[in-house]
Enzyme design. Structure first.
Site, PDB file in Angstrom:
ATOM      1  N   PRO A 132      12.001   7.602   3.891  1.00  0.00           N
ATOM      2  CA  PRO A 132      11.462   6.287   4.250  1.00  0.00           C
ATOM      3  C   PRO A 132      11.745   5.183   3.235  1.00  0.00           C
ATOM      4  O   PRO A 132      10.840   4.637   2.595  1.00  0.00           O
ATOM      5  CB  PRO A 132       9.964   6.560   4.397  1.00  0.00           C
ATOM      6  CG  PRO A 132       9.706   7.675   3.435  1.00  0.00           C
ATOM      7  CD  PRO A 132      10.952   8.527   3.472  1.00  0.00           C
ATOM      8  N   CYS A 133      12.998   4.803   3.135  1.00  0.00           N
ATOM      9  CA  CYS A 133      13.395   3.747   2.211  1.00  0.00           C
ATOM     10  C   CYS A 133      12.730   2.417   2.555  1.00  0.00           C
ATOM     11  O   CYS A 133      12.583   1.549   1.690  1.00  0.00           O
ATOM     12  CB  CYS A 133      14.909   3.598   2.164  1.00  0.00           C
ATOM     13  SG  CYS A 133      15.693   3.387   3.766  1.00  0.00           S
ATOM     14  N   HIS A 134      12.283   2.261   3.805  1.00  0.00           N
ATOM     15  CA  HIS A 134      11.581   1.036   4.199  1.00  0.00           C
ATOM     16  C   HIS A 134      10.252   0.885   3.464  1.00  0.00           C
ATOM     17  O   HIS A 134       9.699  -0.198   3.402  1.00  0.00           O
ATOM     18  CB  HIS A 134      11.361   1.011   5.722  1.00  0.00           C
ATOM     19  CG  HIS A 134      10.493   2.118   6.222  1.00  0.00           C
ATOM     20  ND1 HIS A 134      10.969   3.393   6.427  1.00  0.00           N
ATOM     21  CD2 HIS A 134       9.173   2.140   6.545  1.00  0.00           C
ATOM     22  CE1 HIS A 134       9.989   4.159   6.874  1.00  0.00           C
ATOM     23  NE2 HIS A 134       8.880   3.425   6.948  1.00  0.00           N
TER      24      HIS A 134
END
Length: 178
Positions: free
Chosen positions: A137-139
């Protein structure tokens, strides 16, 4: 013998996404919504993959759909193949996978957790190379203050803001006076 890779596109609340996997159900890449399905298919095919029936990864697809629709889902147990990626990137992704839904860390906080407090920009570059967004989950990694920060997926920061909003994270990407 090389394990065959497959990919498939699927609908979500935020648009068509795609997933690339290798047998039995290990995720190699995720494509986030974009306007051109052909571009998405070319991207997924670039992982030496061919179109396939998504039955082996139906559970992962359901989780991604749930995340995009705002459901409280956990993708941290989805198996991923990042073995061929640089060590620094794998370390960044390990920290990123531990960020719970609805929470964020700054690029600087991730760098500090790596033991490299001056490496915030390197963290950003590693996240920009993330082939498995939302599963990794780089967001959930944002700039300091109320800055969403960059996002290499189609739609850039607007897509990142939409995913954060689906996870009920507020206060990022909103205009400020200062």
């Amino acid at each position: 013998m090389t394990t065959a890779r497959r990919y498939a596109l699927f609908d979500t609340a935020l648009g068509v996404c795609g997933v690339c996997w290798t047998a039995p159900d290990v995720i190699v890449a995720v494509a986030l919504p974009e306007d051109d399905r052909a571009d998405m298919e070319r991207y997924l095919a670039s992982f030496d993959a061919e179109p396939g029936a998504p039955a082996p990864v139906a559970g992962t697809i359901d989780l991604i759909r749930g995340l995009m629709a705002g459901s409280d889902v956990d993708l941290s147990a989805v198996p991923v193949d990042i073995a061929d990626l640089p060590d620094f990137d794998r370390r960044v992704y390990a920290i990123t996978r531990d960020i719970p839904r609805g929470r964020v860390l700054t690029y600087g906080a991730v760098a500090s957790r790596l033991g490299q407090p001056g490496a915030a920009q390197a963290v950003g570059r590693a996240l920009g190379r993330n082939p498995i967004p939302v599963v990794i989950p780089c967001h959930r990694v944002v700039g300091a203050g109320t800055e969403v920060g960059g996002f290499s997926a189609p739609g850039g920061a607007a897509t990142k803001s939409r995913i954060l909003a689906a996870e009920k994270v507020s206060g990022f990407g909103e205009p400020t006076l200062f």
